[in-house]
Write a protein that holds these residues in place. Structure first.
Motif, PDB file in Angstrom:
ATOM      1  N   ALA A 103      -0.596  -2.653 -10.523  1.00 47.48           N
ATOM      2  CA  ALA A 103      -1.666  -1.818 -10.774  1.00 47.48           C
ATOM      3  C   ALA A 103      -1.317  -1.115 -12.318  1.00 47.48           C
ATOM      4  O   ALA A 103      -2.329  -0.669 -12.735  1.00 47.48           O
ATOM      5  N   SER A 128     -11.133  -3.667  -4.544  1.00 48.97           N
ATOM      6  CA  SER A 128      -9.741  -3.988  -4.470  1.00 48.97           C
ATOM      7  C   SER A 128      -9.068  -5.245  -4.636  1.00 48.97           C
ATOM      8  O   SER A 128      -9.984  -6.161  -4.484  1.00 48.97           O
ATOM      9  N   ARG A 154      -7.243  -1.030  -8.420  1.00 46.94           N
ATOM     10  CA  ARG A 154      -6.587  -1.962  -9.356  1.00 46.94           C
ATOM     11  C   ARG A 154      -5.977  -1.384 -10.292  1.00 46.94           C
ATOM     12  O   ARG A 154      -5.288  -2.073 -10.940  1.00 46.94           O
ATOM     13  N   ASP A 155      -6.344  -0.184 -10.640  1.00 50.70           N
ATOM     14  CA  ASP A 155      -5.766   0.408 -11.884  1.00 50.70           C
ATOM     15  C   ASP A 155      -4.844   1.750 -11.551  1.00 50.70           C
ATOM     16  O   ASP A 155      -5.217   2.511 -10.641  1.00 50.70           O
ATOM     17  N   ALA A 156      -3.630   1.613 -12.015  1.00 50.82           N
ATOM     18  CA  ALA A 156      -2.723   2.998 -11.454  1.00 50.82           C
ATOM     19  C   ALA A 156      -3.346   4.213 -11.451  1.00 50.82           C
ATOM     20  O   ALA A 156      -2.927   5.024 -10.508  1.00 50.82           O
ATOM     21  N   TRP A 215      -3.771   5.621  -7.401  1.00 47.67           N
ATOM     22  CA  TRP A 215      -3.302   4.524  -6.753  1.00 47.67           C
ATOM     23  C   TRP A 215      -1.901   4.087  -7.247  1.00 47.67           C
ATOM     24  O   TRP A 215      -1.123   3.548  -6.269  1.00 47.67           O
TER      25      TRP A 215
END
Ligand SMILES: Cc1cc2nc3c(=O)[nH]c(=O)nc-3n(C[C@H](O)[C@H](O)[C@H](O)COP(=O)(O)OP(=O)(O)OC[C@H]3O[C@@H](n4cnc5c(N)ncnc54)[C@H](O)[C@@H]3O)c2cc1C
Length: 534
Positions: free
Chosen positions: A350, A199, A183-185, A165
């Motif tokens: 993120a 999200s 929500r987390d890279a 993401w």
């Protein structure tokens, strides 16, 4: 939103054009497979392991890593949870949908299905347990299917399952777009979207999966098909939460929107304000429909280094509105570390790429947004930390006791967008999606203890919620432990839809038997979703 006017492609025309291009691609596929399988290979490169050798014979030798390959051990680090860094006989890394097709047809033909080995499918590698990797067998790693394209003219984006993401947001942002994603890279696109997808944008656009307008899927037969509102629509719906039961998804076409900055803050608080914290969570959830652009991510966290529990709240406004009142109750709690909200891009929010360093365990439940349940879950989390400190040592584990808002209007969004498999469209109470996340820093013995205790606490939270009339069936697949039954929690109609789609698109049951990892419909009781299950 897709633009439906003569000067732009309407959703239907867009999907038809996708199908047309696909048909053009499909006709030569069997010729290509035949041609690839005649590519000469060196016997010296054979491994002696039937499925890996079959892939080499099919012309995929330069897509394969074995334990003897120099980069094999580095590749294992792309799995987040150290407990999932298993050692497959070989890892195959296809670069295109056609190569995925070749991998599946080759592996399904090996030994007519004999042998005690398995296949796993991995996108971003953030799943737990045996969902995304195997020790005895072959893992299909989709990391090179990582394309990211934004189509401003019709408000859509096409994204490969192996992208993560953080990278998606960066590359889409450069093209001016954004999507409802993780929500987390470091989390992968594939598993996230196939299990639901919570999200920062869920309050406005629903779960990530609600925004998929088309899945490109490679079936066990090797056929590459599209699943959307006009073609294979049963599969389109089933994939929105139905996970790895039907085929390998090689592209997600998503509703997209113009990129814009958001405001992001992260605040740390002392547990002496526990009552204020649960009140703040409760009230945010009750009033969240008034704040569709605001996302609250509240959790308790036990830290192995400080050996303390703190409370944290991530507060996000997805339109960077400076005057939002949504977080007032959180804002008045004194902070250990102030969490000033600052404006930033989605990619920045993120965060950076997190290296997985722990054996991860996660249990999940859904229960009513109810103060007594929030308090009891908090109490039980404290007890868990005390017991675990005694059992494996206070510096050997971390925890998250996570209260994710799941208000009833998320179900209305789901309904408006055709519906996913989670079954929230029938839910009329505001809920909390509860997650007990545990990170074990030691070895397998400690992991087993942490898991046993985690299961125990989860059962106690569940029983308490039921006892006060606040239980909800949903087990959210993306956070579920292997012992839980997310698909069985989706409700009778959705379970049947998944069962029918699996039988139709994978009649030989390849994704049930040869790819056993993850949550499989064939293991869901015929009682699930009916009164006989209670
Ligand atoms: C640090 C962290 C943060 C997280 N944050 C969030 C969050 O904000 N919101 C949320 O909803 N969840 C979140 N999760 C949970 C996350 O969504 C799931 O772990 C999800 O499965 C991750 O996707 P992945 O592609 O990385 O997983 P993988 O482990 O690669 O895959 C998970 C499962 O999906 C199957 N699968 C993957 N890709 C495909 C494909 N293309 N075709 C068929 N099957 C496939 C795999 O076989 C496996 O069973 C988080 C997890 C972690 C560890």
């Amino acid at each position: 939103m897709l633009v439906d006017s003569d000067s732009f492609l309407s959703p239907k025309r867009y999907l038809l054009s996708l199908e047309k291009s696909l048909n053009m691609l499909l006709s030569p596929i069997h010729n290509l497979i035949a041609a690839l399988s005649t590519i000469p290979f060196s016997h010296a490169s054979l491994t002696g392991l039937t499925p890996c050798d079959a892939l080499i014979s099919a012309g995929l030798s330069d897509r394969i890593l074995t334990p003897l390959s120099p980069s094999y051990s580095t590749q294992l680090l792309t799995w987040y949870n150290t407990a999932t860094r298993r050692h497959p006989w070989c890892i195959v890394l296809p670069h295109t949908s056609l190569e995925v097709s070749l991998v599946l047809t080759t592996l399904s033909a090996v030994g007519s299905g004999a042998g005690d080995w398995a296949i796993a499918v991995k996108s971003g590698g953030h799943g737990n347990d045996a969902s995304n990797n195997v020790d005895s067998g072959v893992t299909i790693d989709l990391q090179y299917l990582d394309s990211v394209d934004y189509y401003e003219h019709n408000g859509s984006a096409s994204i490969g399952p192996g992208a993560r993401w953080g990278d998606v947001y960066k590359r889409l942002g450069e093209q001016g777009g954004a999507v409802t994603g993780g929500r987390d890279a470091n989390v992968g696109v594939g598993g996230f979207l196939l299990g639901g997808g919570m999200s920062y944008y869920t309050g406005r656009t629903g779960f990530g999966c609600d925004n998929v307008i088309n899945f490109e899927v490679v079936l066990a037969s090797g056929d590459i098909i599209n699943a959307n509102a006009t073609s294979n629509d049963d599969l389109w719906r089933a994939l929105k939460g139905g996970s790895s039961n039907f085929g390998v998804v090689t592209r997600f076409d998503l509703e997209a929107f113009p990129a814009r900055n958001l405001t992001y803050g992260q605040k740390t608080m002392s547990t002496e304000y526990e009552e204020e914290f649960v009140q703040a969570v409760f009230e945010f959830v009750e009033r969240s429909e008034e704040h569709v652009n605001d996302a609250l991510v509240p959790y308790y966290s036990y830290d192995a280094a400080s050996e303390e529990i703190v409370m944290r709240a991530i507060t996000v406004n997805t339109k960077a509105e400076p005057n939002t009142r949504a977080f007032d109750k959180v804002d008045i709690i004194p902070a250990i570390e102030p969490g000033l909200r600052t404006e930033m891009s989605l990619a920045e929010a993120a965060g950076g790429t997190l290296e997985g360093v722990v054996r991860g365990i996660s249990f999940t439940l859904t229960f009513k947004n109810d103060l007594s349940i929030l308090r009891r879950a908090t109490e039980l989390h404290h007890e868990y930390v005390i017991q675990m400190s005694e059992l494996i040592g206070a510096s050997n584990f971390t925890t998250l006791n996570f209260f994710q808002p799941l208000p009833s209007y998320f179900g209305a969004i789901e309904h408006r967008k055709v519906g996913n498999m989670l079954g929230l469209d029938h839910v009329n109470q505001n809920n909390i999606l509860w997650v007990l996340g545990i990170g074990v820093l030691g070895g397998e013995d400690q992991q087993a203890i942490a898991h046993a205790k985690g299961a125990n606490i989860t059962a106690m939270v569940h029983d308490f919620a039921e006892s006060v009339g606040g239980g909800n069936d949903l087990i959210y697949l993306n956070y579920a432990d292997a012992s839980q039954d997310p698909i069985g929690s989706y409700g009778l109609e959705n379970i049947q839809l998944i069962r029918d789609a699996a039988a139709k698109y994978d009649p030989a049951g390849f994704f049930q038997q040869r790819i056993p990892g993850g949550f499989k419909i064939s293991r869901v009781s015929s009682c699930a979703g009916t009164p006989c299950n209670h």
